[in-house]
Design a protein around this motif. Structure first.
Motif, PDB file in Angstrom:
ATOM      1  N   ARG A  10       1.098  -0.963   0.318  1.00  0.00           N
ATOM      2  CA  ARG A  10       0.192  -0.192   0.025  1.00  0.00           C
ATOM      3  C   ARG A  10       1.041   1.003  -0.435  1.00  0.00           C
ATOM      4  NH1 ARG A  10      -5.091   1.744   3.625  1.00  0.00           N
ATOM      5  NH2 ARG A  10      -5.210   3.996   3.318  1.00  0.00           N
ATOM      6  N   PHE A  11       0.019   1.908  -0.798  1.00  0.00           N
ATOM      7  CA  PHE A  11       1.080   3.371  -0.701  1.00  0.00           C
ATOM      8  C   PHE A  11       1.605   4.034   0.880  1.00  0.00           C
ATOM      9  CE2 PHE A  11       1.723   7.988  -1.161  1.00  0.00           C
ATOM     10  CZ  PHE A  11       2.219   8.432  -2.216  1.00  0.00           C
ATOM     11  N   GLN A  12       2.475   4.603   0.906  1.00  0.00           N
ATOM     12  CA  GLN A  12       2.789   5.084   2.253  1.00  0.00           C
ATOM     13  C   GLN A  12       2.516   6.355   2.595  1.00  0.00           C
ATOM     14  OE1 GLN A  12       2.815   2.714   5.073  1.00  0.00           O
ATOM     15  NE2 GLN A  12       2.287   1.195   3.654  1.00  0.00           N
ATOM     16  N   ALA A  13       1.317   7.569   2.501  1.00  0.00           N
ATOM     17  CA  ALA A  13       1.156   9.010   2.633  1.00  0.00           C
ATOM     18  C   ALA A  13       2.281   9.263   3.442  1.00  0.00           C
ATOM     19  CB  ALA A  13       0.252   9.151   3.562  1.00  0.00           C
ATOM     20  N   PHE A  14       2.958  10.594   3.252  1.00  0.00           N
ATOM     21  CA  PHE A  14       4.136  11.403   3.585  1.00  0.00           C
ATOM     22  C   PHE A  14       5.548  10.458   4.072  1.00  0.00           C
ATOM     23  CE2 PHE A  14      -0.028  12.069   5.496  1.00  0.00           C
ATOM     24  CZ  PHE A  14      -0.607  13.627   5.065  1.00  0.00           C
ATOM     25  N   SER A  15       5.977   9.691   3.572  1.00  0.00           N
ATOM     26  CA  SER A  15       6.910   8.860   2.838  1.00  0.00           C
ATOM     27  C   SER A  15       7.448   9.534   2.034  1.00  0.00           C
ATOM     28  CB  SER A  15       6.883   7.213   2.609  1.00  0.00           C
ATOM     29  OG  SER A  15       5.830   7.538   1.488  1.00  0.00           O
ATOM     30  N   GLY A  16       8.902   9.303   2.588  1.00  0.00           N
ATOM     31  CA  GLY A  16       9.491   9.924   1.319  1.00  0.00           C
ATOM     32  C   GLY A  16       9.414   9.852  -0.486  1.00  0.00           C
ATOM     33  N   GLU A  17       9.063   8.773  -0.689  1.00  0.00           N
ATOM     34  CA  GLU A  17       8.160   8.819  -1.924  1.00  0.00           C
ATOM     35  C   GLU A  17       7.017   9.778  -2.261  1.00  0.00           C
ATOM     36  OE1 GLU A  17       5.948   5.235  -4.744  1.00  0.00           O
ATOM     37  OE2 GLU A  17       5.901   4.954  -2.122  1.00  0.00           O
ATOM     38  N   HIS A  18       5.687   9.791  -1.772  1.00  0.00           N
ATOM     39  CA  HIS A  18       5.257  11.284  -1.238  1.00  0.00           C
ATOM     40  C   HIS A  18       5.583  12.347  -1.262  1.00  0.00           C
ATOM     41  CE1 HIS A  18       1.267  12.949   0.471  1.00  0.00           C
ATOM     42  NE2 HIS A  18       1.006  12.863  -0.651  1.00  0.00           N
ATOM     43  N   VAL A  19       6.390  12.933  -0.773  1.00  0.00           N
ATOM     44  CA  VAL A  19       7.707  13.801  -0.627  1.00  0.00           C
ATOM     45  C   VAL A  19       8.556  14.276  -2.150  1.00  0.00           C
ATOM     46  CG1 VAL A  19       9.095  15.707   0.303  1.00  0.00           C
ATOM     47  CG2 VAL A  19       7.506  14.201   2.071  1.00  0.00           C
ATOM     48  N   ALA A  20       8.822  12.861  -2.765  1.00  0.00           N
ATOM     49  CA  ALA A  20       9.729  13.251  -4.302  1.00  0.00           C
ATOM     50  C   ALA A  20       8.133  13.152  -5.316  1.00  0.00           C
ATOM     51  CB  ALA A  20       9.981  11.822  -4.616  1.00  0.00           C
ATOM     52  N   LEU A  21       7.090  13.229  -4.623  1.00  0.00           N
ATOM     53  CA  LEU A  21       6.237  12.954  -5.769  1.00  0.00           C
ATOM     54  C   LEU A  21       5.509  14.324  -6.160  1.00  0.00           C
ATOM     55  CD1 LEU A  21       4.146   9.923  -4.935  1.00  0.00           C
ATOM     56  CD2 LEU A  21       5.373  10.552  -7.614  1.00  0.00           C
ATOM     57  N   ILE A  22       5.394  15.210  -5.019  1.00  0.00           N
ATOM     58  CA  ILE A  22       4.917  16.343  -4.280  1.00  0.00           C
ATOM     59  C   ILE A  22       5.734  17.660  -5.518  1.00  0.00           C
ATOM     60  CG2 ILE A  22       4.803  18.318  -2.901  1.00  0.00           C
ATOM     61  CD1 ILE A  22       3.299  16.139  -1.222  1.00  0.00           C
ATOM     62  N   GLY A  23       7.344  17.112  -5.087  1.00  0.00           N
ATOM     63  CA  GLY A  23       8.656  17.904  -5.905  1.00  0.00           C
ATOM     64  C   GLY A  23       8.298  17.935  -6.677  1.00  0.00           C
ATOM     65  N   PHE A  24       8.623  16.443  -7.488  1.00  0.00           N
ATOM     66  CA  PHE A  24       8.166  16.423  -9.234  1.00  0.00           C
ATOM     67  C   PHE A  24       7.094  17.163  -9.975  1.00  0.00           C
ATOM     68  CE2 PHE A  24       6.440  14.137 -12.520  1.00  0.00           C
ATOM     69  CZ  PHE A  24       7.378  13.834 -13.689  1.00  0.00           C
ATOM     70  N   PHE A  25       5.549  16.669  -9.137  1.00  0.00           N
ATOM     71  CA  PHE A  25       4.317  17.811  -9.145  1.00  0.00           C
ATOM     72  C   PHE A  25       4.778  19.378  -9.157  1.00  0.00           C
ATOM     73  CE2 PHE A  25       1.114  19.705  -7.338  1.00  0.00           C
ATOM     74  CZ  PHE A  25       0.150  19.983  -8.620  1.00  0.00           C
ATOM     75  N   LEU A  26       5.410  19.628  -8.310  1.00  0.00           N
ATOM     76  CA  LEU A  26       5.231  20.914  -7.622  1.00  0.00           C
ATOM     77  C   LEU A  26       6.136  22.005  -9.150  1.00  0.00           C
ATOM     78  CD1 LEU A  26       6.265  21.917  -4.015  1.00  0.00           C
ATOM     79  CD2 LEU A  26       3.365  22.467  -5.926  1.00  0.00           C
ATOM     80  N   LEU A  27       7.641  21.239  -9.298  1.00  0.00           N
ATOM     81  CA  LEU A  27       8.559  21.561 -10.582  1.00  0.00           C
ATOM     82  C   LEU A  27       7.574  21.613 -11.709  1.00  0.00           C
ATOM     83  CD1 LEU A  27      11.291  19.742  -9.159  1.00  0.00           C
ATOM     84  CD2 LEU A  27      11.087  22.032  -9.622  1.00  0.00           C
TER      85      LEU A  27
END
Length: 243
Positions: A10-27
């Protein structure tokens, strides 16, 4: 294999993966806005916008169909009744037509409602499950389309657009609540809160949180309209839209 070594299911919210995805989204938001500004009024802009409009359904439709197949279908999650399921359709129409009304509804949904799902995802599947790709791709593309049209091409929100979005949003909410009541589903999280932590936890029990949620959303819609209308009154330039 110990419990600590088991692969994630299951995807883990607020994990390192989640932070990386948000960073990619903002870029991606910054990049697509810059692309829109660079292409604005150029001969290449319609070509790019049309290609963007084609890419979205090429990505989302197969994933939507996958959810409807007997082996994957679940009444409570597979039907395209969430705002995010409708936002990508709005994005395609807005990109294809550059119409004022549909673009403005996309602006409010794409900059307020869809990012809520990105920030606090209720996602069951982990990478590389197809639903993982569908969730992130659908959400990112919808917001990027709104950013491209608004901040790139300059199609600005207006108070009539705000009022239209309020009507459309409330109509969607009432229809989904009716469906939930008939089927026992929870689209829009109108019947109960998500199983993961979300801002809804701050708004009290049902049905209080539903009423407060809608009030907060409409207030935010108004808040992100006001700066654009002030700029328009000061004569900062005409909007690049079809009348």
């Amino acid at each position: 294999m110990t419990a600590m070594q088991l692969p994630l299911t299951r995807f883990q919210a607020f994990s390192g993966e989640h932070v990386a995805l948000i960073g990619f989204f903002l870029l991606g938001c910054v990049a697509i806005a810059l692309v829109g500004r660079r292409l604005r009024d150029s001969d290449h802009e319609p070509v790019f916008r049309t290609a963007f409009a084609i890419v979205i359904p090429l990505f989302t439709v197969p994933m939507q169909v996958l959810q409807l197949l007997p082996g994957d279908f679940t009444l409570g999650t597979s039907l395209p009744f969430q705002v995010c399921d409708l936002a990508w359709i709005l994005a395609v129409v807005a990109l294809a037509t550059r119409g004022r009304r549909v673009t403005q509804v996309l602006y409010y949904w794409g900059l307020v409602l869809v990012p809520l799902a990105i920030a606090t995802p209720s996602l069951q599947q982990a990478f590389p499950d197809p639903r993982w790709f569908m969730f992130w791709g659908m959400h990112f593309l919808s917001v990027w389309a709104a950013v491209y049209l608004t901040f790139g091409l300059g199609i600005r929100p207006t108070w009539p657009g705000f009022r239209l979005t309020v009507v459309v949003t409330l109509a969607w909410a009432l229809l989904v609540m009716g469906f939930n009541g008939l089927t026992g589903t929870n689209y829009g999280y109108f019947n109960r809160k998500p199983s993961v932590a979300t801002p809804l936890d701050l708004l009290g029990p049902w049905p209080t949180y539903v009423v407060l949620e809608m009030a907060v959303i409409l207030a935010v819609f108004a808040l992100i309209t006001w700066p654009w209308t002030i700029r328009s009154r000061r004569g900062t330039g005409a909007t690049l839209v079809r009348q």
